[in-house]
Design a protein around this motif. Structure first.
Motif, PDB file in Angstrom:
ATOM      1  N   ASN A   1       0.827  -1.211   0.000  1.00 53.08           N
ATOM      2  CA  ASN A   1       0.000   0.000   0.000  1.00 53.08           C
ATOM      3  C   ASN A   1       0.861   1.260   0.000  1.00 53.08           C
ATOM      4  N   GLU A   2       1.967   1.215   0.725  1.00 48.25           N
ATOM      5  CA  GLU A   2       2.875   2.365   0.734  1.00 48.25           C
ATOM      6  C   GLU A   2       3.556   2.538  -0.619  1.00 48.25           C
ATOM      7  N   GLY A   3       3.733   1.458  -1.337  1.00 49.64           N
ATOM      8  CA  GLY A   3       4.229   1.522  -2.701  1.00 49.64           C
ATOM      9  C   GLY A   3       5.745   1.582  -2.805  1.00 49.64           C
ATOM     10  N   THR A   4       6.210   1.463  -4.031  1.00 45.76           N
ATOM     11  CA  THR A   4       7.633   1.520  -4.333  1.00 45.76           C
ATOM     12  C   THR A   4       8.224   2.867  -3.959  1.00 45.76           C
ATOM     13  N   ASP A   5       9.401   2.838  -3.374  1.00 46.21           N
ATOM     14  CA  ASP A   5      10.130   4.063  -3.034  1.00 46.21           C
ATOM     15  C   ASP A   5      11.517   3.958  -3.676  1.00 46.21           C
ATOM     16  N   VAL A   6      11.592   4.371  -4.940  1.00 40.16           N
ATOM     17  CA  VAL A   6      12.852   4.320  -5.689  1.00 40.16           C
ATOM     18  C   VAL A   6      13.043   5.648  -6.413  1.00 40.16           C
ATOM     19  N   THR A   7      14.166   6.276  -6.155  1.00 40.39           N
ATOM     20  CA  THR A   7      14.537   7.508  -6.851  1.00 40.39           C
ATOM     21  C   THR A   7      15.858   7.258  -7.559  1.00 40.39           C
ATOM     22  N   VAL A   8      15.859   7.453  -8.874  1.00 33.98           N
ATOM     23  CA  VAL A   8      16.979   7.039  -9.727  1.00 33.98           C
ATOM     24  C   VAL A   8      17.749   8.256 -10.217  1.00 33.98           C
ATOM     25  N   ASN A   9      19.092   8.191 -10.089  1.00 38.01           N
ATOM     26  CA  ASN A   9      19.964   9.230 -10.657  1.00 38.01           C
ATOM     27  C   ASN A   9      20.299   8.934 -12.116  1.00 38.01           C
ATOM     28  N   TYR A  10      20.635   7.696 -12.406  1.00 34.90           N
ATOM     29  CA  TYR A  10      20.892   7.264 -13.774  1.00 34.90           C
ATOM     30  C   TYR A  10      20.866   5.746 -13.821  1.00 34.90           C
ATOM     31  N   VAL A  11      20.791   5.207 -15.036  1.00 34.72           N
ATOM     32  CA  VAL A  11      20.836   3.770 -15.224  1.00 34.72           C
ATOM     33  C   VAL A  11      21.535   3.508 -16.558  1.00 34.72           C
TER      34      VAL A  11
ATOM     35  N   ASN B   1      20.436   9.408 -18.613  1.00 32.28           N
ATOM     36  CA  ASN B   1      20.846  10.450 -17.658  1.00 32.28           C
ATOM     37  C   ASN B   1      22.215  10.185 -17.051  1.00 32.28           C
ATOM     38  N   THR B   2      23.080   9.559 -17.794  1.00 34.56           N
ATOM     39  CA  THR B   2      24.403   9.234 -17.263  1.00 34.56           C
ATOM     40  C   THR B   2      25.324  10.444 -17.173  1.00 34.56           C
ATOM     41  N   ASP B   3      24.932  11.567 -17.762  1.00 33.69           N
ATOM     42  CA  ASP B   3      25.719  12.792 -17.590  1.00 33.69           C
ATOM     43  C   ASP B   3      25.134  13.689 -16.502  1.00 33.69           C
ATOM     44  N   GLY B   4      24.067  13.237 -15.835  1.00 33.90           N
ATOM     45  CA  GLY B   4      23.479  13.977 -14.725  1.00 33.90           C
ATOM     46  C   GLY B   4      22.780  15.263 -15.117  1.00 33.90           C
ATOM     47  N   GLU B   5      22.352  15.374 -16.386  1.00 33.59           N
ATOM     48  CA  GLU B   5      21.720  16.617 -16.836  1.00 33.59           C
ATOM     49  C   GLU B   5      20.400  16.888 -16.131  1.00 33.59           C
ATOM     50  N   PHE B   6      19.661  15.818 -15.825  1.00 33.56           N
ATOM     51  CA  PHE B   6      18.328  15.986 -15.249  1.00 33.56           C
ATOM     52  C   PHE B   6      18.311  15.556 -13.776  1.00 33.56           C
ATOM     53  N   PRO B   7      17.343  16.043 -13.001  1.00 34.97           N
ATOM     54  CA  PRO B   7      17.249  15.655 -11.586  1.00 34.97           C
ATOM     55  C   PRO B   7      16.872  14.191 -11.432  1.00 34.97           C
ATOM     56  N   PRO B   8      16.996  13.656 -10.223  1.00 37.19           N
ATOM     57  CA  PRO B   8      16.607  12.266  -9.965  1.00 37.19           C
ATOM     58  C   PRO B   8      15.133  12.027 -10.282  1.00 37.19           C
ATOM     59  N   TYR B   9      14.825  10.796 -10.658  1.00 36.77           N
ATOM     60  CA  TYR B   9      13.497  10.413 -11.134  1.00 36.77           C
ATOM     61  C   TYR B   9      12.861   9.453 -10.134  1.00 36.77           C
ATOM     62  N   ASP B  10      11.656   9.794  -9.635  1.00 40.92           N
ATOM     63  CA  ASP B  10      10.900   8.967  -8.699  1.00 40.92           C
ATOM     64  C   ASP B  10       9.980   8.045  -9.497  1.00 40.92           C
ATOM     65  N   LEU B  11      10.169   6.740  -9.373  1.00 38.51           N
ATOM     66  CA  LEU B  11       9.412   5.785 -10.184  1.00 38.51           C
ATOM     67  C   LEU B  11       7.921   5.804  -9.930  1.00 38.51           C
ATOM     68  N   LEU B  12       7.478   6.310  -8.800  1.00 32.55           N
ATOM     69  CA  LEU B  12       6.061   6.246  -8.454  1.00 32.55           C
ATOM     70  C   LEU B  12       5.368   7.605  -8.535  1.00 32.55           C
ATOM     71  N   LYS B  13       6.003   8.581  -9.167  1.00 37.51           N
ATOM     72  CA  LYS B  13       5.368   9.882  -9.365  1.00 37.51           C
ATOM     73  C   LYS B  13       5.189  10.138 -10.855  1.00 37.51           C
ATOM     74  N   PRO B  14       4.080  10.789 -11.242  1.00 40.10           N
ATOM     75  CA  PRO B  14       3.916  11.139 -12.662  1.00 40.10           C
ATOM     76  C   PRO B  14       5.116  11.948 -13.148  1.00 40.10           C
ATOM     77  N   ASN B  15       5.659  11.556 -14.297  1.00 42.75           N
ATOM     78  CA  ASN B  15       6.851  12.190 -14.860  1.00 42.75           C
ATOM     79  C   ASN B  15       8.028  12.179 -13.886  1.00 42.75           C
ATOM     80  N   GLY B  16       8.011  11.229 -12.960  1.00 40.22           N
ATOM     81  CA  GLY B  16       9.110  11.114 -12.010  1.00 40.22           C
ATOM     82  C   GLY B  16       9.168  12.236 -11.006  1.00 40.22           C
ATOM     83  N   GLY B  17       8.061  13.018 -10.873  1.00 42.43           N
ATOM     84  CA  GLY B  17       8.055  14.174  -9.985  1.00 42.43           C
ATOM     85  C   GLY B  17       8.736  15.386 -10.593  1.00 42.43           C
ATOM     86  N   LEU B  18       8.967  15.358 -11.914  1.00 36.32           N
ATOM     87  CA  LEU B  18       9.678  16.432 -12.609  1.00 36.32           C
ATOM     88  C   LEU B  18       8.746  17.125 -13.600  1.00 36.32           C
ATOM     89  N   PRO B  19       9.094  18.332 -14.044  1.00 36.54           N
ATOM     90  CA  PRO B  19       8.360  18.923 -15.169  1.00 36.54           C
ATOM     91  C   PRO B  19       8.449  18.001 -16.375  1.00 36.54           C
TER      92      PRO B  19
END
Length: 530
Positions: A155-165, A186-204
């Protein structure tokens, strides 16, 4: 002769993979193109979750959709290598839609050799693989109703925030790993970390660099993976995942055909758009291969231990044909939380992920190397990752990196808990070319794992190089295996190319320590060494 031809053809195939410009930023197909949906119940802690895309919505295709692969018999470099001596000419035709040959009399004689069962139509796959990242929330987590004991965590859901893969291919000439651009993000770190359980990763939307893919991820609600890529394979594979937090997820490796047709049985590439009318993922029909690097315990009520932090490593998923596993000298060296015919037992092949009671960032860089010997999974503290493995940092990864970390893992063996932030696990690969019998030094004697109804045709892992990864602890004795003798045969004992201490063993679910030395043999008076 057959093995020589296979190596030549597959080496040529690997060398054709693009490697230029690999550290430029790249976004996953569909990034920023989808909004949100209500989170699956009951009473989710988040109001909105990522939308689950589909392959086709009327006449509209998923943005960047790749073609449905064919994987016909004539397409395969692997099965058709060697002319008249090819594997395709020496296997039994399957007798079941799943690709099994279970009514063939020879398959009952497992102690006298396992005949090769041909893949089902459209599953003549080659050893090309890639990574999958999974997320779920509430009722779209697998076995949600069947295992009520762990519903709280689902119920709490996945909690994963990714810098790059990233995915890397082994380059023999330089003994280095080379990043594959089309499978790395995102291996050059251009964009912020991405949250797998938020729309658009919690980003614009214009900064979203990942997106759930239409094929899903097995029993997980959302799947993130590089569809339509060439994948990686022989002579060696490496996958890198940098996370700020990681809890309740699965990060694993599948065959590229399985990814491209859809990792989930509920979300397959529409069959009318697949040449030959086949959208089979080939997980079973071709023993396409799966290695779980990190996987939460989603099927067992005992998963509540350690606040659901355990992330298991497993290498026994649907073994057979050209994808045989290896049980090692402990019978469970290939890991996982499931131990047959027991309830209170598991293996110690796990890491502890992020602590759900601590909301701060807990950065880690996870590296999974798959080579001739086996799968090595390193957990590296994110803030100091470069000091362990130059070129692999918390926010960025280099185009080319050295073969292994600078530092030997300090653990004596599994598990990897909080006392060793830098820690590693190991899953052995089958080392044999054929199954053999209890009187020969082949797969049966060496603890290889294959299913009786698919047989052992060959061994993909023998096409890989030994990339000279660490063995731990320093000075440990090698694992020694002799299953043929245990079964009443006269096969010689076989010294394996990994340390005995690295093998997983059976433990009680609530035992949080490594077993005492001398307790790891899977049979009384067995051949394993202390």
């Amino acid at each position: 002769m057959k093995r020589f031809v296979l190596l030549v053809l597959l080496s040529f195939h690997c060398s054709s993979v693009r490697t230029s410009g690999c550290n430029a930023s790249r976004k996953m197909a569909g990034s920023g193109a989808f909004g949100s949906q209500a989170c699956p119940g009951p009473q989710p802690p988040r109001a909105e979750c990522p939308a689950i895309p589909v392959y086709y919505n009327g006449h509209l295709k998923f943005p960047g959709l790749w073609p449905c692969p064919t994987a016909f018999q004539n397409d395969s470099l692997y099965w058709n290598a060697g002319g008249n001596d090819s594997l395709a000419n020496t296997c039994y035709p399957p007798t079941h839609w799943s690709g099994r040959c279970n009514n063939q009399e020879p398959f009952k004689k497992w102690k006298e050799g396992l005949p090769c069962c041909c893949p089902t139509h459209g599953c003549w796959i080659d050893p090309r693989f890639n990574w999958v990242l999974s997320a779920c929330q509430g009722e779209n987590c697998g076995d949600y109703r069947r295992v009520p004991e762990i519903q709280k965590f689902k119920n709490e859901g996945t909690d994963v925030t990714v810098n790059y893969v990233a995915s890397y291919q082994w380059e023999v000439e330089t003994a280095t790993w080379v990043m594959q651009k089309e499978s790395s993000f995102n291996t050059d770190g251009e964009f912020p970390p991405y949250d797998l359980l938020k729309p658009n990763g919690g980003l614009p939307a214009d900064q979203a660099w990942m997106a759930p893919q239409p094929g899903g991820s097995g029993d997980w609600g959302w799947g993130y993976y590089p569809g339509g890529a060439a994948g990686v394979g022989p002579p060696g594979m490496m996958f890198v995942l940098s996370t700020e937090r990681i809890h309740n997820t699965a990060w694993y490796m599948l065959n590229q055909v399985n990814l491209d047709r859809g990792p989930s049985t509920q979300h397959k590439y529409p069959i009318e758009h697949c040449p030959g009318g086949n959208n089979n993922g080939c997980w079973e029909g071709g023993n396409a291969g799966e290695i779980d690097f990190l996987e939460a315990v989603w099927t067992s009520p005992n998963g509540t231990v350690d606040d659901y932090r355990r992330l298991y490593a497993t290498q026994w998923n649907d073994d057979g044909r050209a994808n045989p596993g290896c049980t090692g000298s402990t019978c469970v060296a290939d890991g996982g939380w499931y131990v047959p015919n027991t309830f209170n037992k598991t293996t110690n092949s796990y890491f502890l992920g992020s602590d759900p009671k601590n909301s701060s960032a807990q950065p880690m860089v996870w590296v999974a190397v798959v080579d001739r010997v086996g799968t090595y999974i390193y957990r590296i503290p994110g803030d100091s990752a470069e000091s362990y493995w130059p070129g692999l940092g918390r926010k960025k990864a280099s185009c080319r990196v050295r073969h292994r970390p600078l530092v030997r893992p300090p653990n004596d063996g599994p598990p990897c808990r909080d006392d060793n932030p830098y820690c590693a696990l190991f899953l052995p690969n089958c080392q044999a070319h054929t199954w053999g019998s209890e009187n020969s030094d082949d797969g049966l004697n060496q603890g290889c794992r294959a299913l009786a109804w698919t047989g052992m045709c060959s061994n993909w892992w023998t096409l890989l190089d030994n990339t000279n990864q660490w063995q731990w602890p320093e000075g440990a004795n090698a694992s020694v295996i002799n299953y043929g003798k245990i079964l009443g045969g006269n096969a010689p004992e076989h010294v394996m190319p990994w340390a005995y201490n690295m093998e997983a063993t059976i433990v009680d679910w609530f035992d949080k320590k490594s077993p005492p030395k001398g307790s790891k043999c899977c049979v009384e008076n067995g051949p394993c060494r202390q």
